[in-house]
Design an enzyme around this catalytic site. Sequence first.
Site, PDB file in Angstrom:
ATOM      1  N   GLY A  24      -9.424  14.801  17.212  1.00 48.97           N
ATOM      2  CA  GLY A  24      -8.377  14.532  16.145  1.00 48.97           C
ATOM      3  C   GLY A  24      -7.409  13.552  16.068  1.00 48.97           C
ATOM      4  N   GLY A  25      -7.343  12.845  16.976  1.00 52.11           N
ATOM      5  CA  GLY A  25      -6.329  11.665  16.984  1.00 52.11           C
ATOM      6  C   GLY A  25      -6.878  10.485  16.286  1.00 52.11           C
ATOM      7  N   VAL A  59      -3.869  -0.881  18.338  1.00 54.62           N
ATOM      8  CA  VAL A  59      -4.881  -0.898  17.254  1.00 54.62           C
ATOM      9  C   VAL A  59      -3.919  -0.401  16.009  1.00 54.62           C
ATOM     10  CG1 VAL A  59      -7.097   0.040  17.997  1.00 54.62           C
ATOM     11  CG2 VAL A  59      -5.184   1.686  17.721  1.00 54.62           C
ATOM     12  N   LYS A  81      -1.916  -1.149  28.998  1.00 53.45           N
ATOM     13  CA  LYS A  81      -1.100  -0.996  29.721  1.00 53.45           C
ATOM     14  C   LYS A  81      -1.025  -0.503  31.037  1.00 53.45           C
ATOM     15  CE  LYS A  81       1.738   0.040  25.397  1.00 53.45           C
ATOM     16  NZ  LYS A  81       0.565  -0.546  24.600  1.00 53.45           N
ATOM     17  N   ARG A  84      12.588  -0.955  25.065  1.00 55.55           N
ATOM     18  CA  ARG A  84      12.612   0.324  25.287  1.00 55.55           C
ATOM     19  C   ARG A  84      12.397   0.678  26.759  1.00 55.55           C
ATOM     20  NH1 ARG A  84       8.817   2.582  20.710  1.00 55.55           N
ATOM     21  NH2 ARG A  84       7.786   0.846  21.340  1.00 55.55           N
ATOM     22  N   ASN A 122      -5.099  18.231  13.040  1.00 53.33           N
ATOM     23  CA  ASN A 122      -5.952  17.121  13.215  1.00 53.33           C
ATOM     24  C   ASN A 122      -7.301  17.398  13.043  1.00 53.33           C
ATOM     25  OD1 ASN A 122      -3.520  15.353  12.906  1.00 53.33           O
ATOM     26  ND2 ASN A 122      -3.509  14.799  14.958  1.00 53.33           N
ATOM     27  N   GLU A 131       8.931  -0.753  28.560  1.00 53.88           N
ATOM     28  CA  GLU A 131       8.258  -1.764  27.742  1.00 53.88           C
ATOM     29  C   GLU A 131       8.395  -3.126  28.279  1.00 53.88           C
ATOM     30  OE1 GLU A 131       7.907  -1.479  22.856  1.00 53.88           O
ATOM     31  OE2 GLU A 131       9.918  -2.050  23.839  1.00 53.88           O
TER      32      GLU A 131
END
Length: 620
Positions: free
Chosen positions: A302-303, A459, A421, A551, A330, A554
């Site tokens: 559903g993402g 994305v 990441k 953050r 979703n 990050e």
Amino acid sequence: MSELINSKMLWIRRIFFICYDIIAVLAASFLALSARFDFHLSEVPHHYYERAWAILPMEVVITIAVFWLFRLYSSLWVYAGATELMYLVAGCAVDTVANACMIYLFNRSVPVPMPRSYYLLFGMFLVCIVFVSRYGYRAFRSMLNLRVDMRSKKNVMIVGAGAAGNALIKEINNSQYIKMNVVCVIDDSTEKVGSYIHGVRIAGTREDIVRLAKDMHIAEIIVAMPSAKAAEIKNVLDICKETGCELRRVPGMYQLINGEVSISSLKDVDVNDLLGRDPIEVDLESIMEYVSGKTVMVTGGGGSIGSELCRQIAAHHPKQLVIVDIYENNIYDIQQELLHNYPDLKLTALIASVRNTLRIDKIFETYRPDIVYHAAAHKHVPLMETSPNEAVKNNVLGTWKVVKASDKWNVKRFVMISTDKAVNPTNIMGATKRICEMIIQTYNKRSKTEFVAVRFGNVLGSNGSVIPLFKKQIAEGGPVTVTHPDIIRYFMTIPEAVSLVLQAGAYAKGGEIFILDMGQPVKIVDLAKNLILLSGHKPNEDIMITFTGLRPGEKLYEEMLMEEEGIQDTENKLIHIGKPIEMDEEKFMDQLKELKEYVVSEPGDIRKWVQKIVPTYTPK
């Protein structure tokens, strides 16, 4: 009741037009005689007037009959166009010939017949007088609307004087509902500059866009260049966004071919259009052969990534598509979309958590998937920094449980969605994804299932990405928040990334970490400026940009490869394979078991345990 009223109004209009046409025949007849004698009424012989008056009743009867036959009393003249005009001219021509024949047959004995030029002049005047009655209202309404609505209409510039631009101008000019006023057209063909399209002047080339937008008070620019290359579109948009005008464009060439170019088919220009490259293309045949006829499962379906996986898989004729997600809203949305778009698709949507061992095992036992795409994960970096135990439970343990179920129930191929990441991670989300990659590589050597991972960057437009956040901040009047002026990221559209994931799955032989070529990195502050400009505002004037600082977890930039990894090319130049890093698998599995037992106690030092498994993890 309404039908009765409409029928009554129709007959009232018909009677009006019949009465008008009787007068039109009389006027055309006497105007024809007058024109024959250069409008010197005193020079017209009296017997011509007598003859014209005598034949008038038969002319009227013939005219009404011919006009009825040519539907001049049943057309909706409010919407009359070229077809109705053709019928009008043809009707008048046939009426003129019919009247000429009638006069000849019934007046052969008359010593002085009507002048030969009378018939031609009669037809010409009849066309003009009838035209006024049928099209006069439209002209009057257009003039009235022009005066009344001009202040409420926004000035529009169209870039592109081709077929698409022509179609748009025609629709805007002919519709009373579109509140636009096309004041100029732009085209790079210097031969066209100075010419007109539907009364609108081609005022210059792209170099004149900024000047003309200011001089003509343009509120919106429509880019009608459906066949132009992406780099050319970007160049035009880069110029247009400096005007501060709203931007929209014709989406693509197929709309032009299908005749779908209209105001309703236009799309807002967004940051995707500013990537400046053609969309990534993949070998669809290899994907179709790989997916077609197979039972495919998508976790996290559903993402943003998972739902696009489902869309593209559904388009390639799987035997069955099984969608698994924990979030019911979703999964319901993608279920309804796929059922509508692919009514023949065998689709199963299941609510389940990848952390539930028995539930996942039961799903695999029931549906026996051939291929599994594992997209379920917690991906939001700052949120995972404040809930690191949940990142471990969902990403690491959830992946491990789906991997074990795939191994147990003989899944042919397992494709995990990873992230850039995971390379030298500074946040817990990236570190957990690196552990997932290690699980994949370890189980690939111990199982008949082919386990692979696909690693890529950000994305555009995905859930949790900066684009939706920036758009919301702009809509609220700002400020737009950027963490650091130098922060850069790799970007790709969701459909592009998913297409490459599917093709990487088709290339898989087991154990690979596929790395997608994300192109050139983009500065986030430039992304913010572009979105502000595309929204019709000026950065740091209308909408402020503020820097909030990096953050937790990050980095200024992301990496696609670790130092230990080499790179190997595939048939697709945008898909690479990272060389597996050697590791002590037994030690890793022991650490994984210890992590599993420890994390459920909700410890406060889980990062230290993760760092033991992923030495390249350096928490910030």
